[in-house]
Write a protein that holds these residues in place. Structure first.
Motif: not given
Ligand code: BTN
Length: 277
Positions: A102-107, A254-256, A129-130
């Motif tokens: 999920n860090v790539s989504l947060a970024a 969960e980022g899905a 996702p990114n």
């Protein structure tokens, strides 16, 4: 160990108009390695992970000659783009292993929110996702990697089109990509943009650590794919069916990516969006 340095001679404080001292002073970054030209900041960051360095570490390039994207993709960026990799220690940042993807989504969210704050009239979206899209075109790509020898260390590679205009690019590229300069009609100080992104990223990661539902609410609000029919390619669907098509229902906590298919809602935890139909 110094906090900021260049890899070639020159004034270490002003590297290609980047103010390295200011970047270190005003952000979470503790060490900066600047390159006037390098193949890939992510590749260099992965090399550095093996040695002792101050983390968070920033590998920053004025120009990248062999930028890497997800899978076998290349990342091409003209003069004036912002290309960097931030190395963080996930454990020190309080991010459990099951949330690393999920860090790539947060970024991406951090970049999207920064871009939206810089160009207020723009439509800025997060393409799961990114990727970050600006007015329907890609403005930023993110490549999250881990080093096999130190799995808890995450390399967040970010390529953001800042002053590299696509106005004179070939038609096919022009319809796909955009820069801040193209959208805002003005050029930007890349240190300012970088500092703004890093500060927003620090904020995203701290909200992430707190495990609040705030971040999912924010990434849902910017979901570019919501309501569109998309085809996602992913290894998660098992042998023989590596892709799935459905109408995007957004991104869950969960980022899905949620896809409404004929047989119900499918959660895509990883993959690439192969087609938007
Ligand atoms: C993608 O769109 O597939 C991701 C592109 C990521 C590009 C950035 S530029 C800085 C960092 N170094 C790399 O080689 N790649 C990332």
């Amino acid at each position: 160990m110094t906090g900021s340095f260049e890899t070639q001679s020159g004034n270490p404080r002003q590297a290609a108009n980047f103010d390295l001292d200011r970047i270190r002073r005003e952000t979470l970054v503790r060490q900066v390695e600047f390159h006037p030209e390098i193949g890939s900041t992510n590749s260099r960051a992965l090399e550095l992970v093996a040695a002792e360095h101050l983390i968070p570490l920033l590998v920053l390039a004025d120009r990248q000659t062999a930028g890497r994207g997800r899978g076998k993709n290349r990342w091409w960026s003209g003069e004036g783009a912002l290309t960097f990799s931030l190395v963080i220690d996930a454990a020190a940042a309080g991010i459990p292993a099951n949330r690393w993807p999920n860090v790539s989504l947060a970024a991406g969210l951090a970049v999207a929110e920064t871009v939206a704050s810089l160009i207020s009239i723009a439509d800025v979206r997060l393409k799961w996702p990114n990727d970050v899209f600006l007015n329907g075109r890609k403005v930023c790509g993110i490549l999250l990697e881990t080093a096999s020898q130190r799995p808890g260390i995450l390399v967040i590679g970010i390529g953001l089109n800042v002053n590299n205009s696509f106005h004179t690019a070939p038609e096919d590229l022009k319809s796909l990509a955009i820069s801040l300069a193209d959208a805002g009609g003005t050029s930007w100080n890349r240190s300012d943009v970088l500092i703004a992104v890093l500060r927003q990223l620090e904020e995203s990661l701290s909200v992430f650590r707190a495990d609040s539902c705030q971040l999912p609410e924010r990434w849902r609000a910017r979901c570019y794919l919501h309501g569109r029919t998309v085809q996602v390619q992913s290894g998660q669907f098992g042998a023989g069916s590596d892709s799935i098509t459905g109408v995007c229902q957004g991104i869950d906590d969960e980022g899905a990516l949620l896809l409404q298919t004929e047989s119900g809602v499918v959660r895509c935890y990883s993959g690439i969006v192969a087609k938007i139909l």
